[in-house]
Design an enzyme around this catalytic site. Structure first.
Site, PDB file in Angstrom:
ATOM      1  N   SER A 123       0.809  -1.218   0.000  1.00  0.00           N
ATOM      2  CA  SER A 123       0.000   0.000   0.000  1.00  0.00           C
ATOM      3  C   SER A 123       0.838   1.263   0.000  1.00  0.00           C
ATOM      4  CB  SER A 123      -0.937   0.011   1.216  1.00  0.00           C
ATOM      5  OG  SER A 123      -0.183  -0.032   2.410  1.00  0.00           O
ATOM      6  N   HIS A 146      -1.166  -2.787  -6.403  1.00  0.00           N
ATOM      7  CA  HIS A 146      -1.839  -2.476  -5.147  1.00  0.00           C
ATOM      8  C   HIS A 146      -3.347  -2.698  -5.301  1.00  0.00           C
ATOM      9  CE1 HIS A 146      -3.110   0.671  -1.924  1.00  0.00           C
ATOM     10  NE2 HIS A 146      -3.162  -0.554  -1.459  1.00  0.00           N
ATOM     11  N   GLU A 158      -3.786  -0.284  -8.413  1.00  0.00           N
ATOM     12  CA  GLU A 158      -2.715   0.617  -8.833  1.00  0.00           C
ATOM     13  C   GLU A 158      -1.522  -0.212  -9.309  1.00  0.00           C
ATOM     14  OE1 GLU A 158      -3.193   4.509  -6.006  1.00  0.00           O
ATOM     15  OE2 GLU A 158      -2.437   2.702  -5.040  1.00  0.00           O
ATOM     16  N   ASN A 197      -4.216   6.169  -1.758  1.00  0.00           N
ATOM     17  CA  ASN A 197      -3.989   6.332  -0.320  1.00  0.00           C
ATOM     18  C   ASN A 197      -3.332   7.663   0.002  1.00  0.00           C
ATOM     19  OD1 ASN A 197      -5.204   4.072   0.707  1.00  0.00           O
ATOM     20  ND2 ASN A 197      -3.353   2.831   0.761  1.00  0.00           N
TER      21      ASN A 197
END
Length: 793
Positions: A123, A146, A158, A197
């Site tokens: 992450s 991800h 991702e 994120n």
């Protein structure tokens, strides 16, 4: 570009993410081997076995069908590394520890096939640093991947290259993850926490800061920042609880450790309340307490002043509710100018999100499109920050942000980038989306995989084609558009609310079949949104019922049933392209088509019992016919054995919670196609219709159907009596179930009697209309129309 063949995938790490990634691979029929450490006691694969068993209990379910857990091959790093040689893709998904990951890479590298792609599911750790321990021959085939949690349901994946990742490797992986796994891809730069994120957690931190500033409680903030704001219904603090406060703290620490020069660095401090909750072991949903705690049936929220949990359920002020329903430009203006603290809070967090995204665009993403898609697919926003800003009026909003920066109201004093004020009207155009790093507009990807998406998801301002305004129109009424894209296949799109089937829809679909038989190779029933059909439009029939009673409804039911048979016996193939819910009449529409192509997240069922009715559009006739067909393939078996499951599914309103489960129930056949990516549905359905036509499609031959008769009815009713007397169903449920049994068994005839579809449909129609006169059914119908929820009586 040739397709990257993925015959088998290895997932390294059987933790929460690794096990669920393996589950989703099984869902889409990709063979997978799941690795973890050897157990210290008991069977060597004990850790993986426990994880696989756990998949069957998780909610939301990571597996389309729980029994498919058995398809996950189990392995450990001590005994089974040779299995890696047969894997075309290796996804590492162990805990977020750089040293652990590097150690594992060293261990597995000698067993990786010379063509295999290797990807780390992380992450936020640096993909480039992770690659440094790999042999030179593997580095070009290594990247970050991800997945968002839960992997089955979250669209976003991702992909993050290193400086040594070969471009074609990323292209191959993007194509596979898009079409085989059904995901939306955002290519991210190798910066801390990547795109979603980075922006999403910064936004959550900003929300916490602004909530404290305006003195708003957690439940109120969640009401303000959920669906009303066009974001995920869980809002901010409930989302944090679901994610896990320890996980959130880990992502925050990545920001703290790696972004000390970031102009927003001061806002990356771990909120004091989060720190206190973690110290207490209150990590959110997984520990039973976080910002919220369930006490009995009540959801209580944390009172930070006292540290105790108190009654929750606070709602936004009505004036703020009204503001949030306004168009974007008016909405933001009213929020900014309002003296209401809730409105001021909302302006503040929106302004903060625009400010943050503009300042960081150059460093974290190739273009503004990646940020907007990341927030849509990863955090459930209807619009990304740039889309909303552009929708509200780029220049005006930019001036407001500039004024707030000058007034010291923003989280950082850093100025907006110069490109914001270069006279532009936004960052998304038909030409492409703005790249701050390259100072130009970047077009959408031209990878071959996207040619399978006639109407891909697009961002506001990009000028994406509207499906319902595209192609050549052949026919249109108030609730159906009949059109073609390619001149070969005709498309019927239901445009009514919830795609409910009314007499107008019936008329439109009949016209579509007529046109298709005259001029086209096939007909595809498809609509461009998250709905196939929620069933029959009972409200549309109310005026007829009020005037003429059930006898007025019978002719309309006959027309609906005749339309279903018209689809079934059309001289060209009719393919239903199912996405989202196909309930009641929608399910019947699907099963009477020649074939079905269903998105993975399709929910099918005959649910009419919820409104006190039986299926009236041929659903029970379908159950009887399919049972007879199955029994014919197994001579000497009892027809009732094949009929019982279908009767129970209809009587209990069972809904398949995935395309895979709908297949298990019987609403999809083994020959029907499940499509992982929703935007490929029309492409695949059209190809299927053409293929059926080109291979000499002929409609099925009408055959007589053997039925179970009165003895079958008696057997089924005996089961229903036990359920009624045990308190599992009500007396009215028992009555409806008895009628379902009567239709599916062919009524009061001898077992083995041969009947026609029309005969069974007449029984359906009779019982359907009879139930309309029943007061208990009328209670259920009115309850559903008034509240949208089933009444149990």
């Amino acid at each position: 570009m040739s397709r990257f063949q993925v015959r088998k995938v290895a997932v390294l790490g059987a933790g929460v993410m690794g096990a669920q990634i393996a589950a989703h691979l099984v869902n889409v029929k990709v063979p997978v081997v799941l690795f973890d450490l050897p157990a210290k006691s008991g069977p060597k694969n004990g850790i993986v076995t426990k994880a696989v068993d756990g998949l069957k209990k998780l909610k939301p379910a990571p597996l389309g069908v729980a029994d498919d857990a058995a398809l996950i091959q189990q392995a450990n790093y001590e005994d089974n590394l040779e299995l890696l040689r047969d894997c075309d893709l290796i996804i590492e998904a162990i805990a977020e520890r750089m040293d652990w990951k590097l150690d594992l890479y060293t261990k597995v590298a000698p067993f990786i096939a010379p063509h295999a792609i290797v990807a780390s599911n992380t992450s936020g750790l640096s993909i480039t640093k992770l690659s440094e321990v790999l042999p030179e021959e593997i580095k070009p085939r290594f990247c970050g991947i991800h997945f968002f949690n839960p992997p089955r349901y979250m669209s976003l994946v991702e992909l993050i290259p290193t400086p040594t990742t070969q471009p074609q490797i990323l292209d191959q992986l993007e194509s596979f993850v898009t079409t085989a796994l059904g995901k939306g891809i955002v290519r991210a730069k190798d910066t801390p926490n990547f795109v979603a994120n980075r922006v999403g957690i910064a936004g959550m931190l900003a929300t916490i800061i602004e909530a404290e500033k305006f003195g708003l409680s957690y439940d109120l903030v969640d009401d303000l920042t959920g669906k009303k704001l066009g974001r995920a219904s869980s809002g901010t603090f409930r989302t944090a609880d679901v994610v896990g406060l320890d996980t959130m703290a880990h992502v925050i620490k990545t920001l703290q450790d790696n972004l000390k020069d970031d102009p927003f660095y001061s806002s990356y401090a771990t909120p004091a309340v989060v720190g206190r909750l973690i110290e207490q072991g209150a990590l959110g949903q997984k520990t039973g307490a976080g910002f919220y705690k369930k006490v009995g049936k009540e959801i209580q929220r944390l009172d930070p002043a006292s540290g105790t949990y108190v009654a929750g359920g606070a709602k936004a002020d009505s004036i703020v509710d009204r503001i949030l329903k306004k168009p974007a430009a008016e909405r933001l203006k009213l929020l900014r100018e309002s003296t209401n603290p809730q409105a001021q809070f909302l302006w503040a967090i929106l302004r903060d999100s625009f400010h943050y995204a503009a300042v960081h665009l150059k460093d974290i993403a190739d273009s503004a499109r990646e940020i907007d898609f990341a927030m849509r697919w990863g955090f459930g926003s209807k619009q990304g920050p740039f889309e909303l800003w552009q929708d509200a009026g780029w220049k005006q909003v930019a001036e407001w942000i500039k004024e707030d920066i000058a007034a010291g109201k923003t989280l950082s004093p850093v100025a907006l980038p110069d490109w914001v004020f270069d006279g532009r009207e936004g960052v998304h155009t038909p030409e492409g989306s703005w790249s701050a790093a390259q100072a130009k507009y970047l077009p959408v990807s031209t990878l071959d995989v996207y040619k399978r998406q006639p109407f891909p998801e697009t961002v506001l301002g990009a000028g994406g084609a509207s499906a319902l305004k595209s192609g050549t129109e052949e026919f249109k009424n108030d609730e159906v558009r009949v059109w073609t894209l390619d001149g070969d296949v005709l498309i019927a799109s239901i445009t009514a609310k919830l795609h409910l089937i009314s007499p107008t829809v019936t008329e439109g679909l009949l016209k579509a079949v007529e046109i298709a038989e005259q001029k086209y190779k096939g007909l595809v029933i498809w609509s461009p949104d998250e709905m196939f059909s929620a069933g029959a439009n009972l409200e549309a029939l109310m005026p007829v019922f009020m005037k003429m009673g059930a006898k007025g409804i019978a002719p309309e039911e006959k027309k609906l049933q005749d339309m279903m048979l018209r689809l079934r016996y059309s001289t060209v193939p009719v393919v239903s392209a199912i996405r989202g819910i196909a309930l009641g009449g929608g399910c019947e529409l699907a099963v009477y088509s020649s074939a079905r192509v269903a998105a993975m997240e399709s929910y099918m069922g005959l649910v009419e019992v919820g409104v006190g009715l039986i299926p009236g559009g041929g659903g029970l006739t379908y159950v009887a016919r399919r049972a007879a067909e199955a029994a014919a393939k197994a001579p000497g078996t009892d027809l009732l054995a094949f009929l019982k499951d279908g009767v129970v599914a209809a009587a209990s309103a069972t809904v398949g919670t995935s395309a895979l489960e709908s297949r298990k129930i019987g609403y999809l056949l083994d020959s029907d196609i499940v499509v992982p990516h929703k935007d490929e549905l029309l492409y695949v359905a059209s190809a299927q219709a053409k293929a059926m036509y080109e291979t000499g499609y002929r409609p099925p031959v009408k055959r007589l159907i053997p039925v179970a008769g009165r003895s079958g009815i008696a057997t089924i009713k005996a089961s229903l009596v036990a359920m009624r007397d045990g308190g599992f169903i009500s007396q009215h449920d028992f009555y409806i179930g008895s009628l379902i049994a009567d239709v599916c068994c062919g009524g009061e005839v001898d077992a083995g009697t041969l009947v026609t579809e029309e005969y069974l449909m007449a029984l359906e129609r009779k019982h359907f209309c009879g139930l309309l006169e029943n007061p208990k059914t009328q209670e259920r119908i009115m309850g559903m129309l008034q509240t949208g929820k089933p009444v149990r009586n």
